[in-house]
Design an enzyme around this catalytic site. Structure first.
Site, PDB file in Angstrom:
ATOM      1  N   ASN A 169       0.863  -1.181   0.000  1.00 53.49           N
ATOM      2  CA  ASN A 169       0.000   0.000   0.000  1.00 53.49           C
ATOM      3  C   ASN A 169       0.897   1.229   0.000  1.00 53.49           C
ATOM      4  OD1 ASN A 169      -1.779   2.053   0.464  1.00 53.49           O
ATOM      5  ND2 ASN A 169      -2.353   1.403   2.535  1.00 53.49           N
ATOM      6  N   TRP A 170       0.959   1.883  -1.140  1.00 52.73           N
ATOM      7  CA  TRP A 170       1.893   3.010  -1.271  1.00 52.73           C
ATOM      8  C   TRP A 170       1.356   4.287  -0.647  1.00 52.73           C
ATOM      9  CZ3 TRP A 170       4.189   2.752  -6.938  1.00 52.73           C
ATOM     10  CH2 TRP A 170       4.839   1.527  -7.097  1.00 52.73           C
ATOM     11  N   LYS A 171       0.071   4.280  -0.265  1.00 50.27           N
ATOM     12  CA  LYS A 171      -0.554   5.466   0.350  1.00 50.27           C
ATOM     13  C   LYS A 171      -0.356   6.676  -0.567  1.00 50.27           C
ATOM     14  CE  LYS A 171      -0.096   3.235   4.775  1.00 50.27           C
ATOM     15  NZ  LYS A 171       0.006   3.335   6.225  1.00 50.27           N
ATOM     16  N   HIS A 230      -9.398   1.049   4.979  1.00 51.25           N
ATOM     17  CA  HIS A 230      -8.124   1.284   5.667  1.00 51.25           C
ATOM     18  C   HIS A 230      -8.349   2.268   6.817  1.00 51.25           C
ATOM     19  CE1 HIS A 230      -4.032   2.512   6.509  1.00 51.25           C
ATOM     20  NE2 HIS A 230      -3.643   1.395   5.905  1.00 51.25           N
ATOM     21  N   GLU A 273      -6.760   4.707   7.823  1.00 51.48           N
ATOM     22  CA  GLU A 273      -6.564   6.126   7.483  1.00 51.48           C
ATOM     23  C   GLU A 273      -7.796   6.688   6.782  1.00 51.48           C
ATOM     24  OE1 GLU A 273      -2.821   5.478   5.535  1.00 51.48           O
ATOM     25  OE2 GLU A 273      -1.949   4.969   7.482  1.00 51.48           O
ATOM     26  N   GLU A 332      -4.841  -4.642  10.832  1.00 50.55           N
ATOM     27  CA  GLU A 332      -3.815  -3.613  11.014  1.00 50.55           C
ATOM     28  C   GLU A 332      -4.082  -2.861  12.317  1.00 50.55           C
ATOM     29  OE1 GLU A 332      -2.057  -2.519   6.821  1.00 50.55           O
ATOM     30  OE2 GLU A 332      -3.530  -1.051   7.477  1.00 50.55           O
ATOM     31  N   GLY A 335       3.015   2.573  10.660  1.00 52.04           N
ATOM     32  CA  GLY A 335       3.963   3.658  10.425  1.00 52.04           C
ATOM     33  C   GLY A 335       4.728   4.096  11.660  1.00 52.04           C
ATOM     34  N   SER A 381       3.939  -1.799  10.343  1.00 56.19           N
ATOM     35  CA  SER A 381       5.390  -1.828  10.517  1.00 56.19           C
ATOM     36  C   SER A 381       6.015  -3.176  10.145  1.00 56.19           C
ATOM     37  CB  SER A 381       5.777  -1.416  11.944  1.00 56.19           C
ATOM     38  OG  SER A 381       5.381  -0.078  12.206  1.00 56.19           O
ATOM     39  N   GLY A 424       3.045  -0.996   4.179  1.00 70.42           N
ATOM     40  CA  GLY A 424       3.119   0.404   3.793  1.00 70.42           C
ATOM     41  C   GLY A 424       4.544   0.799   3.456  1.00 70.42           C
ATOM     42  N   GLY A 425       5.233   1.406   4.426  1.00 70.15           N
ATOM     43  CA  GLY A 425       6.555   1.993   4.203  1.00 70.15           C
ATOM     44  C   GLY A 425       7.534   1.082   3.474  1.00 70.15           C
TER      45      GLY A 425
HETATM   46  P1  13P Z   1       3.387   0.559   7.518  1.00 69.50           P
HETATM   47  O1  13P Z   1       3.880  -0.751   6.947  1.00 69.50           O
HETATM   48  O2  13P Z   1       4.091   1.750   6.972  1.00 69.50           O
HETATM   49  O3  13P Z   1       3.327   0.524   9.020  1.00 69.50           O
HETATM   50  O4  13P Z   1       1.859   0.715   7.009  1.00 69.50           O
HETATM   51  C1  13P Z   1       0.970  -0.312   7.211  1.00 69.50           C
HETATM   52  C2  13P Z   1      -0.275  -0.002   6.457  1.00 69.50           C
HETATM   53  O5  13P Z   1      -1.060   0.840   6.848  1.00 69.50           O
HETATM   54  C3  13P Z   1      -0.515  -0.730   5.204  1.00 69.50           C
HETATM   55  O6  13P Z   1      -1.824  -0.545   4.751  1.00 69.50           O
END
Ligand code: 13P
Length: 255
Positions: free
Chosen positions: A8-10, A100, A102, A172, A178, A212, A233-234
C-alpha cells in the site's frame, strides 16, 4: 491457503516515481515468483494518479497484480473527487483496499460505507482487501477483539459465502501503522484467529497482518497459523525491501 503480499503506497510517488519504483522491483519479484512453488499473490496499490503509468510494467511480469487504495460505492454520478469501480477496472486494477484505518480516521468512513464499497467491488469483479484494526486506546481498554470483530461483521453484512470467499482481510492495529512498533506476532495471530472465527465463511479467506512489517520481522508473522501474508506500507516503497518481503512469503508459502 494462498499467501498474499500487498504493498500500500498510500499518498506517495508521482506517476514518474512510481514507474521507476516498479522498474526497480518488478523483474526481481517476477523471478522470485517464477521460482516459487507455492500459491502466492503479489499486489501493489499505488495512488490513483499512478495506476495507468505502472499497469503495463506490472502486467509484463504476469504475476504482480494492480490494486487501488479506495473506491466509491456508486458506479458513476455526482461524487466530486471520487473514483468508481469501472474506472479502476478500465486501468487493469483487480484488487482494492477498502476500510483502511486512514480512510476511517481522516475521511470519516463508517462501517456502513465500507460494507457498501465491498458489495460494489465484489459485484464488479474486484477483489476487496478489507482492513480492520483497533486504536491504542481500544487496545489498552481490552477491546481489541470486540472492535475488529464488529468491523469485520459489518464489512461482511449481507454477503453470501461465495462472495466472502473472494475477499481478503487485513488486520492492522492502528498503533502499529507507520510507527515502527509492530505488534507481537503471537498477539496478532490471536486477534486474527478471533477474526477468522467470527464467520464460518472466513475459513479459507486470507488474513494479512499490517503495521510496521519489515524484512526483519515478516518471517515471524508468516510462521503464525492465522497469518496469510502482509499489507505493507513503508517497506513497500523500498524496492530491495519489497523484493525481500516477497521472497520471504514465497519461502513460507512453499515451506
Ligand atoms: P506501515 O507498513 O508503513 O506501518 O503501514 C501499514 C499499512 O497501513 C498498510 O496498509
Amino acid at each position: 491457503m494462498r499467501t498474499v503480499v500487498a504493498g500500500n503506497w498510500k499518498m506517495n510517488e508521482t506517476a514518474g516515481q512510481a514507474s521507476e519504483l516498479v522498474a526497480a522491483f518488478a523483474p526481481r519479484v517476477g523471478e522470485v515468483l517464477a521460482g516459487a512453488n507455492g500459491g502466492i499473490d503479489v499486489v501493489v496499490a499505488p495512488p490513483f494518479t499512478a495506476l495507468a503509468a505502472v499497469a503495463p510494467a506490472l502486467a509484463r511480469t504476469g504475476r504482480v497484480a494492480l490494486g487501488a487504495q479506495n473506491m466509491h460505492w456508486d458506479l458513476s454520478g455526482a461524487f466530486t473527487g471520487e473514483i468508481s469501480a469501472p474506472m479502476l477496472l478500465d486501468l487493469g486494477v483487480t484488487y482494492v483496499i477498502l476500510g483502511h484505518s486512514e480512510r476511517r480516521q481522516y475521511f470519516g468512513e463508517t462501517d456502513e460505507a465500507v460494507n457498501r464499497k465491498v458489495k460494489t467491488a465484489l459485484a464488479q469483479g474486484l477483489h476487496p482487501i478489507v482492513a480492520v484494526g483497533e486504536t491504542l486506546g481500544e487496545r489498552e481498554d481490552g477491546r481489541t477483539r470486540d472492535r475488529v470483530v464488529t468491523q469485520t461483521r459489518a464489512a461482511l453484512d449481507g454477503l453470501n459465502e461465495d462472495e466472502i470467499a473472494r475477499l481478503i482481510l487485513a488486520y492492522e492495529p492502528i498503533w502499529a501503522i507507520g510507527t515502527g512498533k509492530n505488534c507481537d506476532a503471537a498477539e496478532a495471530d490471536g486477534v486474527m484467529a478471533g477474526i477468522r472465527a467470527c464467520h464460518g465463511a472466513l475459513r479459507d479467506v486470507p488474513i494479512l497482518y499490517g503495521g510496521s512489517v519489515k524484512p526483519d520481522n515478516f518471517a515471524a508473522y508468516l510462521a503464525q497459523p492465522n497469518v496469510d501474508g502482509g499489507l505493507i506500507g513503508g517497506a513497500s516503497l523500498d524496492a530491495n525491501a519489497f523484493v525481500e518481503l516477497v521472497r520471504l512469503a514465497a519461502a513460507a508459502a512453499s515451506g
